[in-house]
Motif scaffolding. Structure first.
Motif, mmCIF file in Angstrom:
data_model
loop_
_atom_site.group_PDB
_atom_site.id
_atom_site.type_symbol
_atom_site.label_atom_id
_atom_site.label_comp_id
_atom_site.label_asym_id
_atom_site.label_seq_id
_atom_site.Cartn_x
_atom_site.Cartn_y
_atom_site.Cartn_z
ATOM 1 N N ASP A 75 10.554 0.787 -0.897
ATOM 2 C CA ASP A 75 10.124 2.039 -1.772
ATOM 3 C C ASP A 75 10.682 1.464 -3.451
ATOM 4 O O ASP A 75 9.876 1.815 -4.260
ATOM 5 N N SER A 76 11.685 0.697 -3.453
ATOM 6 C CA SER A 76 12.385 0.544 -4.542
ATOM 7 C C SER A 76 11.185 -0.649 -5.432
ATOM 8 O O SER A 76 11.559 -0.734 -6.725
ATOM 9 N N VAL A 77 10.395 -1.232 -4.828
ATOM 10 C CA VAL A 77 9.593 -2.180 -5.371
ATOM 11 C C VAL A 77 8.107 -1.765 -5.362
ATOM 12 O O VAL A 77 7.222 -2.547 -6.075
ATOM 13 N N THR A 78 7.614 -0.760 -4.841
ATOM 14 C CA THR A 78 6.378 -0.099 -4.779
ATOM 15 C C THR A 78 5.994 0.119 -6.284
ATOM 16 O O THR A 78 6.492 0.662 -6.822
ATOM 17 N N SER A 98 0.813 -9.168 6.831
ATOM 18 C CA SER A 98 0.485 -9.443 8.594
ATOM 19 C C SER A 98 -0.913 -10.485 8.092
ATOM 20 O O SER A 98 -1.486 -10.591 7.114
ATOM 21 N N SER A 99 -1.163 -11.009 9.399
ATOM 22 C CA SER A 99 -2.345 -11.954 9.245
ATOM 23 C C SER A 99 -3.793 -11.186 8.919
ATOM 24 O O SER A 99 -4.617 -11.881 8.450
ATOM 25 N N GLY A 100 -3.726 -9.951 9.169
ATOM 26 C CA GLY A 100 -4.673 -9.057 8.979
ATOM 27 C C GLY A 100 -4.871 -8.676 7.476
ATOM 28 O O GLY A 100 -5.830 -7.853 7.043
ATOM 29 N N GLY A 101 -3.846 -8.942 6.632
ATOM 30 C CA GLY A 101 -3.922 -8.254 5.297
ATOM 31 C C GLY A 101 -3.132 -7.171 5.250
ATOM 32 O O GLY A 101 -2.933 -6.689 3.933
ATOM 33 N N TYR A 102 -2.519 -6.380 6.052
ATOM 34 C CA TYR A 102 -1.775 -5.401 5.968
ATOM 35 C C TYR A 102 -0.522 -5.622 5.352
ATOM 36 O O TYR A 102 0.262 -6.695 5.670
ATOM 37 N N THR A 103 -0.137 -4.789 4.139
ATOM 38 C CA THR A 103 1.034 -5.034 3.630
ATOM 39 C C THR A 103 2.168 -3.835 3.457
ATOM 40 O O THR A 103 1.822 -2.589 3.759
ATOM 41 N N LYS A 104 3.474 -4.034 3.503
ATOM 42 C CA LYS A 104 4.389 -3.101 3.405
ATOM 43 C C LYS A 104 5.515 -3.461 2.611
ATOM 44 O O LYS A 104 5.759 -4.809 2.206
ATOM 45 N N TYR A 105 5.894 -2.291 1.581
ATOM 46 C CA TYR A 105 6.711 -2.796 0.869
ATOM 47 C C TYR A 105 8.032 -1.689 0.755
ATOM 48 O O TYR A 105 8.025 -0.604 1.304
#
Length: 121
Positions: free
Chosen positions: A61-64, A52-59
């Motif tokens: 499960d298969s690539v975490t 996100s613009s605020g730096g929040y990340t989401k991945y």
């Protein structure tokens, strides 16, 4: 309009690394989030990672733990560092930019053409 261009795909052996880049350009716009999706043959497009613009990340499960997403806000660019690649990571990787043109009332998704990532086992 917002143009989205990916680069960095290619062929790599299992266990290797690749870095994808994606740059957004065009009319004046505000970006909310940038991310990567992928589509393997015969499968639906799936989320890989988003920031996100605020730096929040989401991945996914298969690539975490193996992939890292980052962005350069000043350059409207997002990166995907992919380590310890597996054969099942083989897919076309698409960049997604969630942005709003300053002349438009709402945000919408913009997509790149995709870049092929092939991991040989």
């Amino acid at each position: 309009q917002v143009q989205v261009a990916e680069s960095g795909g290619g062929l790599v052996q299992a266990g290797g690394s690749l870095r994808l880049s994606c740059a957004a350009s065009g009319s004046t716009f505000n970006i909310n989030a940038m991310g990567w999706y992928r589509q393997a043959p015969g499968k639906q497009r799936e989320l890989v990672a988003v920031i996100s613009s605020g730096g929040y990340t989401k991945y996914a499960d298969s690539v975490t733990g193996r992939f890292t997403i980052s962005r350069d806000t000043a350059k409207a660019t997002v990166y995907l560092q992919m380590n310890r690649l597996k054969a099942e990571d083989t897919a076309i990787y698409f960049c997604n930019v969630h942005a709003r043109l300053l002349t438009a009332p709402t945000f919408r998704d913009y997509w790149g053409q995709g870049t092929q990532v092939t991991v040989s086992s």
